[in-house]
Design a protein around this motif. Sequence first.
Motif, mmCIF file in Angstrom:
data_model
loop_
_atom_site.group_PDB
_atom_site.id
_atom_site.type_symbol
_atom_site.label_atom_id
_atom_site.label_comp_id
_atom_site.label_asym_id
_atom_site.label_seq_id
_atom_site.Cartn_x
_atom_site.Cartn_y
_atom_site.Cartn_z
ATOM 1 N N UNK A 173 0.848 -1.190 0.000
ATOM 2 C CA UNK A 173 0.000 0.000 0.000
ATOM 3 C C UNK A 173 0.877 1.230 0.000
ATOM 4 N N UNK A 174 0.998 1.876 -1.145
ATOM 5 C CA UNK A 174 1.856 3.048 -1.278
ATOM 6 C C UNK A 174 1.076 4.356 -1.307
ATOM 7 N N UNK A 175 -0.236 4.289 -1.253
ATOM 8 C CA UNK A 175 -1.027 5.523 -1.227
ATOM 9 C C UNK A 175 -0.732 6.328 0.031
ATOM 10 N N UNK A 176 -0.415 5.624 1.117
ATOM 11 C CA UNK A 176 -0.012 6.243 2.369
ATOM 12 C C UNK A 176 1.364 5.693 2.736
ATOM 13 N N UNK A 177 2.305 6.580 3.006
ATOM 14 C CA UNK A 177 3.628 6.161 3.410
ATOM 15 C C UNK A 177 3.659 5.904 4.917
ATOM 16 N N UNK A 178 4.677 5.179 5.376
ATOM 17 C CA UNK A 178 4.724 4.770 6.779
ATOM 18 C C UNK A 178 4.669 5.937 7.766
ATOM 19 N N UNK A 179 5.375 7.060 7.537
ATOM 20 C CA UNK A 179 5.244 8.175 8.477
ATOM 21 C C UNK A 179 3.818 8.691 8.590
ATOM 22 N N UNK A 180 3.077 8.594 7.491
ATOM 23 C CA UNK A 180 1.678 9.041 7.505
ATOM 24 C C UNK A 180 0.794 8.006 8.192
ATOM 25 N N UNK A 181 1.086 6.728 7.978
ATOM 26 C CA UNK A 181 0.339 5.676 8.673
ATOM 27 C C UNK A 181 0.526 5.783 10.178
ATOM 28 N N UNK A 182 1.729 6.187 10.580
ATOM 29 C CA UNK A 182 2.024 6.305 12.011
ATOM 30 C C UNK A 182 1.107 7.317 12.687
ATOM 31 N N UNK A 183 0.717 8.362 11.977
ATOM 32 C CA UNK A 183 -0.171 9.365 12.568
ATOM 33 C C UNK A 183 -1.510 8.759 12.959
ATOM 34 N N UNK A 184 -1.998 7.805 12.177
ATOM 35 C CA UNK A 184 -3.253 7.142 12.536
ATOM 36 C C UNK A 184 -3.063 6.239 13.749
ATOM 37 N N UNK A 185 -1.914 5.603 13.870
ATOM 38 C CA UNK A 185 -1.633 4.833 15.082
ATOM 39 C C UNK A 185 -1.625 5.742 16.315
ATOM 40 N N UNK A 186 -1.104 6.946 16.162
ATOM 41 C CA UNK A 186 -1.068 7.880 17.297
ATOM 42 C C UNK A 186 -2.480 8.333 17.675
ATOM 43 N N UNK A 187 -3.323 8.535 16.672
ATOM 44 C CA UNK A 187 -4.724 8.841 16.980
ATOM 45 C C UNK A 187 -5.369 7.689 17.744
ATOM 46 N N UNK A 188 -5.108 6.478 17.287
ATOM 47 C CA UNK A 188 -5.679 5.300 17.937
ATOM 48 C C UNK A 188 -5.177 5.183 19.369
ATOM 49 N N UNK A 189 -3.928 5.513 19.607
ATOM 50 C CA UNK A 189 -3.377 5.459 20.956
ATOM 51 C C UNK A 189 -4.108 6.445 21.873
ATOM 52 N N UNK A 190 -4.404 7.637 21.355
ATOM 53 C CA UNK A 190 -5.154 8.624 22.130
ATOM 54 C C UNK A 190 -6.548 8.095 22.486
ATOM 55 N N UNK A 191 -7.214 7.471 21.520
ATOM 56 C CA UNK A 191 -8.544 6.915 21.779
ATOM 57 C C UNK A 191 -8.454 5.809 22.822
#
Length: 272
Positions: A220-238
Amino acid sequence: MPKKATTLSKSVRASLRSATKPAATIPLSKTPPKRTKPTEAELAELAPIPEVLRPNLDILFVGINPGVVSGRKQLHFGNPQNFFWKGLYQSSLIPQNIAPEDGHKLWTNWNMSIVNLVQRTTPSTSDLSRQEMRDAVPDLCQKISENKPKVVCFVGIGIYEIFAAQSKPTPGLQSVVYDLSASDRVQPPLRPLAANETLNSNEQPQFAYLFVMPSTSGRTTSYQNPEKLLYFRQLKYIRDCVTYSPPRAVDSSALADLGPQILSKYFFEQKQ
């Protein structure tokens, strides 16, 4: 009387010279060996990856189906090119950087687990038909309704698109929740998330937050790993909000601060 020097024949001297020459080096091929695509018979022999569930998980991750590497290893997100395990650690969702072989710690140590929408192993997700994925939704609903996780995270936008029958969903926290008190376990019992609504402080949450992130697959190259990490950080907040005592409401502005602020050329739209 000095000894006479031994005279070697020409053939012996030639043999000695050839023996002392360095062995010829064989140039290494720069082209890596081609991977053999597994046959349908080989794929059919691969058992579904074991799933371990229990009530009141903090997060239940939903993958689409096992790839060949994961199916052969019998591990969730088993391909080393997959960003899933790195994203968990780099976002501080888990305190250790673990390999897929240690994935059981997700359940034993950190109250999270993983299931797949479809159990069948395929070389690519494109080998799954949309009907096959739709047919698997009732089983996923049953797993969610029976185990009542606080958050369900879909690791792939296309998974949620099938699950919620929603065209082109936006990644991140969804505006609807999964109603865990509903009796219907065939179709997802979704309802709007009320403003400032929080989970019950007891051990039986009345709904599950629904979170969607891009696929962590290396393909999946539509989103690069640094950008995917931002969603993990959102999930961590939730996760931190729902495990706080008592649970806190999820602040959308806090999520926006953690989410993608600058989108690369790989993103489909620009964040306003």
